[in-house]
Design a protein around this motif. Structure first.
Motif, PDB file in Angstrom:
ATOM      1  N   TYR A  84     -46.215  17.413  -6.286  1.00 28.19           N
ATOM      2  CA  TYR A  84     -47.658  17.323  -6.066  1.00 28.19           C
ATOM      3  C   TYR A  84     -48.106  18.522  -5.224  1.00 28.19           C
ATOM      4  O   TYR A  84     -47.338  19.070  -4.433  1.00 28.19           O
ATOM      5  CB  TYR A  84     -48.015  16.038  -5.307  1.00 28.19           C
ATOM      6  N   TYR A 134     -43.465  12.295  -6.899  1.00 23.69           N
ATOM      7  CA  TYR A 134     -44.571  13.186  -6.531  1.00 23.69           C
ATOM      8  C   TYR A 134     -44.077  14.337  -5.653  1.00 23.69           C
ATOM      9  O   TYR A 134     -44.793  14.898  -4.837  1.00 23.69           O
ATOM     10  CB  TYR A 134     -45.738  12.414  -5.884  1.00 23.69           C
ATOM     11  N   LYS A 155     -50.784  15.402  -2.036  1.00 21.54           N
ATOM     12  CA  LYS A 155     -49.934  14.682  -1.084  1.00 21.54           C
ATOM     13  C   LYS A 155     -50.768  14.135   0.074  1.00 21.54           C
ATOM     14  O   LYS A 155     -50.515  13.022   0.563  1.00 21.54           O
ATOM     15  CB  LYS A 155     -48.825  15.594  -0.564  1.00 21.54           C
ATOM     16  N   VAL A 197     -52.325  10.999  -1.245  1.00 27.62           N
ATOM     17  CA  VAL A 197     -51.353   9.907  -1.309  1.00 27.62           C
ATOM     18  C   VAL A 197     -51.107   9.338   0.088  1.00 27.62           C
ATOM     19  O   VAL A 197     -51.046   8.120   0.273  1.00 27.62           O
ATOM     20  CB  VAL A 197     -50.026  10.391  -1.947  1.00 27.62           C
ATOM     21  N   LEU A 225     -45.956   4.510  -7.940  1.00 26.59           N
ATOM     22  CA  LEU A 225     -46.722   4.232  -6.732  1.00 26.59           C
ATOM     23  C   LEU A 225     -47.545   2.959  -6.861  1.00 26.59           C
ATOM     24  O   LEU A 225     -47.930   2.367  -5.851  1.00 26.59           O
ATOM     25  CB  LEU A 225     -47.635   5.415  -6.414  1.00 26.59           C
ATOM     26  N   TYR A 278     -48.124   0.486  -3.871  1.00 24.59           N
ATOM     27  CA  TYR A 278     -49.467   0.197  -3.380  1.00 24.59           C
ATOM     28  C   TYR A 278     -49.742  -1.308  -3.364  1.00 24.59           C
ATOM     29  O   TYR A 278     -50.371  -1.829  -2.437  1.00 24.59           O
ATOM     30  CB  TYR A 278     -50.510   0.894  -4.253  1.00 24.59           C
TER      31      TYR A 278
END
Length: 503
Positions: A49, A46, A54, A57, A110, A114
């Motif tokens: 991004y 990312y 961001k 995130v 991600l 996560y």
């Protein structure tokens, strides 16, 4: 000798359990720095991004851990009830270890990261329920406040070490996968020390006594008080047994209804609102997004270094409070004084930023930026002299043995719920409202002064068995509990009489 050995063992037990707080804090301090590393962004794809993406995130990576922690607060309760506080902390450390390993794996997506955050959050949430409970139940009354404050001391230590770890890997480690894996992998230090520590201490004497394991309970209490037979040991053990016997007499099984009886209802209200107030002070937002906030107040390219010293200030605040203040002036005065100080420093920051906007292109801190940094340090120092260590200590003190597990679980879950809320709001507030965020926290802190005066009761120098008198009186509480028990028994007998199958 026995008294000194007992104090040493109590300090060791509390310190070992508070490694769960250290693990929680290290994650708090490390995550924002890791997310800002180019090596992490490259591996998780990312880098390109937008700024808004961001920000999303960042807020997700922080808040998703708190979602897991929220549920961990409740799901650990059966373990703590049936297997004990010590076993519950062992389980928590193992769960957090699994979550950390999932985060460290370079999956390139991600989603796996996560998932690790959720699992780690479950372990952290579980530990935050058990640490204040276990510490309060095993600490001697005269040192319970100082030992209870170790939760915040280890939190401050964890945050400080995390900030310096982030600074070190960004400066000394070459950009690559090992850079961010080293930072995240050091989370295993806290969970490993928690596991080792819990394998070397005794189970809670109060929990053992409540389960009818009287001999083991006495041995546990004797061990934590230094191993000597003394009149004080016998008196404390008799007080524990009397308290448990009284609780068992008025009601056999705890139900949800009992939590809403007058004295308990008030304590549940405090457990929830005190955690809300701790988040509204604004210091959790500073901890999670310290680097971004110091950039916002003018630290420029020195933001990570300034953040490192921010952690040092936190540790100094807790140590001074724990050594020289706690148990000398009670609980309510530090709550009110801390809120006033934090509100004043937040207001000063807001005024400086409103009149001297930060120059985003500057490479160093301006005089206004330096003033803001000093005020932020002062705010953090005030927090760790009051609302940092006290809510967890207070929450572990106010409940009776019957309701402590449920009450602390509700309070800890509330902390994670409000923590989730603030971690979602803060990065967007930094981007969108700027200096007004500090004005908002100033207003909240001034309101908290009134809350502390009107709602909180003094608990210092009272044993855990005396809390019934502090929060409603034993006769008042007993009357309501026995009435509830009588009503339930009457309804139960009526149902059995009307059931043709049982007849």
């Amino acid at each position: 000798m026995g008294r000194k050995l007992g104090l040493f063992r109590a300090i060791y037990l509390v310190s070992a359990s508070c490694m769960g707080s250290f693990a929680f804090a290290f994650d708090t301090g490390i995550i924002s720095g890791v997310l800002a590393l180019n090596s992490f962004q490259e591996d998780f794809k990312y880098t390109h991004y937008t700024k808004a993406q961001k920000t999303t995130v960042n807020s997700n990576a922080v808040s998703i851990l708190q979602g897991g922690a929220f549920f961990g607060c409740f799901l650990i309760s059966p373990v703590a009830s049936y297997l004990g506080r010590r076993t519950g902390l062992i389980v928590s450390s193992l769960i957090f270890t699994v979550g950390t390993i999932l985060q460290v794996i370079n999956s390139g997506t991600l989603g796996t990261f996560y998932a690790g955050r959720v699992v780690a959050g479950f372990g952290i949430g579980s530990a935050t329920v058990l640490i204040p409970m276990y510490s309060a139940e095993m600490s001697p009354k005269e040192f319970r406040g100082r030992l209870g404050a170790c939760f915040q001391l280890f939190f401050a230590l964890g945050v400080m070490i995390a900030y310096w770890t982030t600074y070190a890997v960004s400066k000394d480690q070459p950009e690559g996968t090992n850079q961010w894996q080293t930072a995240l992998g050091l989370q295993l230090l806290g969970s490993t020390l928690l596991l080792i520590g819990m394998c070397t201490v005794k189970e809670s004497a109060r929990w053992l006594a409540s389960k009818g394991k009287i001999d083991k309970a006495r041995e546990s209490l004797k061990w934590i008080r230094g191993g000597e037979e003394t009149p004080e040991l016998q008196a404390e053990f008799d007080e524990i047994l009397a308290g448990i016997e009284e609780e068992a007499r008025v009601k056999e099984n705890l139900t949800i209804r009992e939590l809403f009886l007058p004295a308990n209802r008030y304590r549940i209200f405090i457990a929830i609102t005190i955690q809300l107030c701790a988040q509204l002070t604004g210091n959790t937002s500073l901890a999670y997004y310290a680097t971004q906030i110091f950039s916002a107040v003018g630290a420029g390219s020195s933001a990570k270094l300034v953040t490192g010293f921010f952690g040092v200030v936190k540790v100094c605040g807790v140590l001074i409070f724990q050594t020289f203040v706690l148990d000398r002036i009670g609980r309510r005065v530090p709550f009110m004084a801390g809120a006033f100080a934090m509100g004043s420093f937040m207001l000063i920051i807001a005024c400086i930023l409103a009149t001297h906007p930060v120059n985003a292109s500057a490479t160093g801190a301006s005089s206004a930026g330096i003033a803001c940094i000093i005020m932020t340090y002062a705010e953090a120092f005030s927090y760790n002299m009051s609302w940092g260590p006290l809510p967890w200590l207070y929450m572990g003190e106010i409940f009776s043995s019957r309701t402590r597990e449920a009450g602390v679980a509700i309070g800890a879950a509330s902390q994670w719920l409000f923590n989730f809320m603030m971690s979602q709001v803060t990065p967007h507030a930094i981007e969108n409202i700027g200096w007004r965020m500090f004005l908002m926290f100033a207003i909240f802190n001034y309101a908290i002064i009134g809350y502390s005066w009107l709602v909180l009761k003094e608990t210092s120098q009272h044993s855990l068995e005396e809390m019934q008198e502090v929060f409603g009186g034993p006769k008042h509480q007993q009357k309501h509990v026995e009435a509830a028990v009588h009503e339930e028994n009457t309804q139960s007998d009526a149902k059995e009489a009307a059931d043709p199958v049982k007849q």
